[in-house]
Write an enzyme that holds these catalytic residues in place. Structure first.
Site, PDB file in Angstrom:
ATOM      1  N   ASP A  93       0.798  -1.223   0.000  1.00  0.00           N
ATOM      2  CA  ASP A  93       0.000   0.000   0.000  1.00  0.00           C
ATOM      3  C   ASP A  93       0.833   1.277   0.000  1.00  0.00           C
ATOM      4  O   ASP A  93       0.287   2.382   0.153  1.00  0.00           O
ATOM      5  CB  ASP A  93      -1.003  -0.032   1.158  1.00  0.00           C
ATOM      6  CG  ASP A  93      -2.114  -1.042   0.874  1.00  0.00           C
ATOM      7  OD1 ASP A  93      -2.480  -1.176  -0.313  1.00  0.00           O
ATOM      8  OD2 ASP A  93      -2.589  -1.698   1.802  1.00  0.00           O
ATOM      9  N   ASP A 155      -6.915  -4.965  -4.442  1.00  0.00           N
ATOM     10  CA  ASP A 155      -6.697  -3.562  -4.051  1.00  0.00           C
ATOM     11  C   ASP A 155      -5.428  -2.990  -4.689  1.00  0.00           C
ATOM     12  O   ASP A 155      -5.301  -1.787  -4.897  1.00  0.00           O
ATOM     13  CB  ASP A 155      -6.570  -3.428  -2.529  1.00  0.00           C
ATOM     14  CG  ASP A 155      -7.490  -4.350  -1.748  1.00  0.00           C
ATOM     15  OD1 ASP A 155      -7.794  -5.441  -2.236  1.00  0.00           O
ATOM     16  OD2 ASP A 155      -7.888  -3.986  -0.633  1.00  0.00           O
TER      17      ASP A 155
HETATM   18  N1  GLY Z   1      -7.357  -1.922   0.890  1.00  0.00           N
HETATM   19  C1  GLY Z   1      -8.066  -2.437   1.989  1.00  0.00           C
HETATM   20  C2  GLY Z   1      -9.517  -2.192   1.918  1.00  0.00           C
HETATM   21  O1  GLY Z   1     -10.061  -1.841   0.893  1.00  0.00           O
HETATM   22  O2  GLY Z   1     -10.160  -2.347   2.934  1.00  0.00           O
END
Ligand code: GLY
Length: 375
Positions: A93, A155
């Site tokens: 992330d 994600d």
């Molecule tokens: N990237 C983690 C979520 O969408 O909760």
């Protein structure tokens, strides 16, 4: 810049600005994640959500040039330096975190220090690529001894833009090369023929063979977690934006059609689109806000004949979030109510979530005419 038809956007923009002028005084250079009992919980800057608050402030700064908001965004960015040097706690992330802090700052004001930070993040993110399975490894172990080395998640499509950006900035194709390999893997392993997507796919990290799909934050491996679908729509549209490869556009459209077909009457999705009748189906307003931004980008990428369905749905979602889910008069700190962070773990349910707020404001900014992307 804005037509009559968008009167509600002006109203919403004004309300957002008024509210953030107020809430930024308490939140300051911290890292809100989810709002509980009317106030944002301030998280450690290590959490994946650390970029959304400064990113939201940059969106408002771009329009109003408000020095106080800029100062808070810069302080948040500086606090992230400690995270960049804490190898063990960095995960994929980095894209979310440094795009909305350093890339945004660099794009708006040309800050060279921000460019350096963003390039460092891109390098670290690129280092998570597993060449055997052509995927970017999502997480480190959550608990001692856990092996996450084979895990990729949908994600990550939103973490790819910092890699595309880094190739454009440096002229070095390695970053883009890794992003394209990961996006191609997503087309093959995550996007299903009906346009639904898996949240997690686990690979053998040595052979690169796919082992299984996992439910993750969705109900089941073969259900359709709405936020995952939203990440896919926007992430694939962004991959098309940076590469021009039509396969990403086609896939973004397929996922978008699935998403649109499963929206309820008020255009705000429930947390998973494929739930058995006896499982609760609260809304996830954040999924709506993310998807709206993806749909509005798609509308600008397709032919004039195709555009209205994406444009109209993106607008309808944002308008419904504003009218039916926005908290404009009360004492709640968040902007958009009824986010669902993690239904299977029952975490942060029916709360404003900072990423829901961020994408809602990004969508409004786009409808106001700001089309330049921080991503
Ligand atoms: N990237 C983690 C979520 O969408 O909760």
């Amino acid at each position: 810049m804005m037509t009559e038809q968008y009167q509600w956007v002006s109203e919403a923009w004004e309300k957002v600005n008024e509210k953030i002028d107020r809430t930024s005084k308490r939140i300051g250079a911290n890292f809100p994640h989810a709002s509980e009992n009317g106030q944002y919980v301030l998280a450690e800057p290590y959490w994946w959500t650390a970029g959304f608050w400064p990113g939201l402030l940059w969106l408002l700064y771009r329009d109003r040039k408000n020095e106080e908001l800029k100062q808070i965004a810069e302080e948040c960015e500086a606090k992230l330096d400690a995270v960049q040097h804490d190898y063990y706690r960095l995960d994929h992330d980095m894209g979310f975190m440094w795009t909305l802090t350093s890339v945004a700052h660099y794009k708006l004001l040309g800050d060279e220090n921000s460019k350096r930070r963003a390039l460092l993040a891109a390098n670290l993110l690129m280092g998570r690529f597993n060449v055997n399975g052509s995927y970017i490894r999502a997480w480190n172990p959550w608990t001692e001894g856990e092996d996450n080395s084979g895990v990729a998640i949908i994600d990550c499509m939103m973490n790819l833009p910092i890699l595309y950006w880094a190739s454009e900035e440096t002229g070095d194709p390695r970053f883009k090369g890794v992003a394209v390999k990961h996006a191609d893997m997503v087309l093959n392993q995550f996007v299903r023929s009906d346009g639904a997507v898996h949240h997690i796919v686990r690979f053998d990290p040595e052979s690169g063979e796919r082992i299984e799909a996992l439910g993750g934050q969705g109900y089941a491996p073969d259900s359709a977690w709405s936020r995952g679908n939203a990440w896919a729509i926007y992430g694939l549209a962004l991959s098309y934006h940076y590469t021009g490869y039509v396969k990403y556009l086609e896939s973004a459209k397929r996922v978008a059609h699935f998403f649109i077909a499963h929206l309820p009457e008020d255009f705000v999705p429930v947390w998973d689109f494929l739930l058995p009748a006896d499982v609760a189906s609260p809304r996830d307003s954040s999924a709506g806000a993310i998807a709206a931004c993806g749909l509005l980008l798609l509308a600008d990428q397709v032919s004039a004949a195709e555009a209205p369905v994406y444009q109209r749905t993106g607008e309808k979602i944002l308008q419904s979030l504003y009218k039916n889910y926005g908290d404009w008069e009360g004492s709640e700190e968040g902007l958009v109510l009824q986010g669902t962070s993690h239904f299977p773990e029952q975490k942060f349910m029916n709360n404003p979530l900072i990423y829901g707020d961020y994408y809602f404001v990004e969508g409004l900014a786009r409808l106001k005419g700001y089309k330049e992307l921080f991503w």
